[in-house]
Design an enzyme around this catalytic site. Sequence first.
Site, mmCIF file in Angstrom:
data_model
loop_
_atom_site.group_PDB
_atom_site.id
_atom_site.type_symbol
_atom_site.label_atom_id
_atom_site.label_comp_id
_atom_site.label_asym_id
_atom_site.label_seq_id
_atom_site.Cartn_x
_atom_site.Cartn_y
_atom_site.Cartn_z
ATOM 1 N N HIS A 165 -5.708 -16.943 -8.167
ATOM 2 C CA HIS A 165 -5.445 -16.308 -7.318
ATOM 3 C C HIS A 165 -3.810 -15.929 -6.999
ATOM 4 C CE1 HIS A 165 -4.660 -20.792 -6.389
ATOM 5 N NE2 HIS A 165 -3.757 -20.275 -5.410
ATOM 6 N N HIS A 167 -1.050 -14.701 -4.274
ATOM 7 C CA HIS A 167 -0.411 -14.781 -3.143
ATOM 8 C C HIS A 167 0.389 -13.441 -2.534
ATOM 9 C CE1 HIS A 167 -0.760 -19.236 -2.452
ATOM 10 N NE2 HIS A 167 -0.845 -18.969 -3.663
#
Length: 179
Positions: A165, A167
């Site tokens: 992932h 950010h």
Amino acid sequence: MAAMAAAAKLTAATSSLLFRRTPLLRPHGLRVFRRFAPQRFVRHIASSTNEEAAAKAAAATADTGGPTIFDKIIAKEIPSSIVYEDEKVLAFRDINPQAPVHVLVIPKVRDGLTGVDKAEPRHFEILGQLLYAAKLVAEKEGLAEGFRIVINNGPEGCQSVYHLHLHVLGGRQMAWPAG
């Protein structure tokens, strides 16, 4: 004995630099006017320790193949505030934001890509799509003046969920350290 005296002298000299009103050695550009570290800086250190502990706990179960919290968000089993979605990528607001704008961008299919260190040539396309989605999220969130894209990798990199992932971080009140 001379080494101890030299160490004490170095400590005293370094301490005086930290507490001057000059920009020398100030953490993240914060102004230091008192003889103690700013509360924000202290919280940052504590937060990093907590993140590292959470990352090490997550690493212990990283390769079990079971669903991650992100898999459950993708399946809509866990509610989230979705900012962007297409056929391959999902972006949603972080429940514990570290900036005025903090959005996570994830691939909808893991395909063995639990971190950047697991990337293979077959992941070339999805890695590009993640970065492009991050750019679209930043535009949508009004971050045209600047934003950060952060990828944590591995337990020492504070990766707390073993599902790759990104950010996307930004906002007018965010303190940007020099770098």
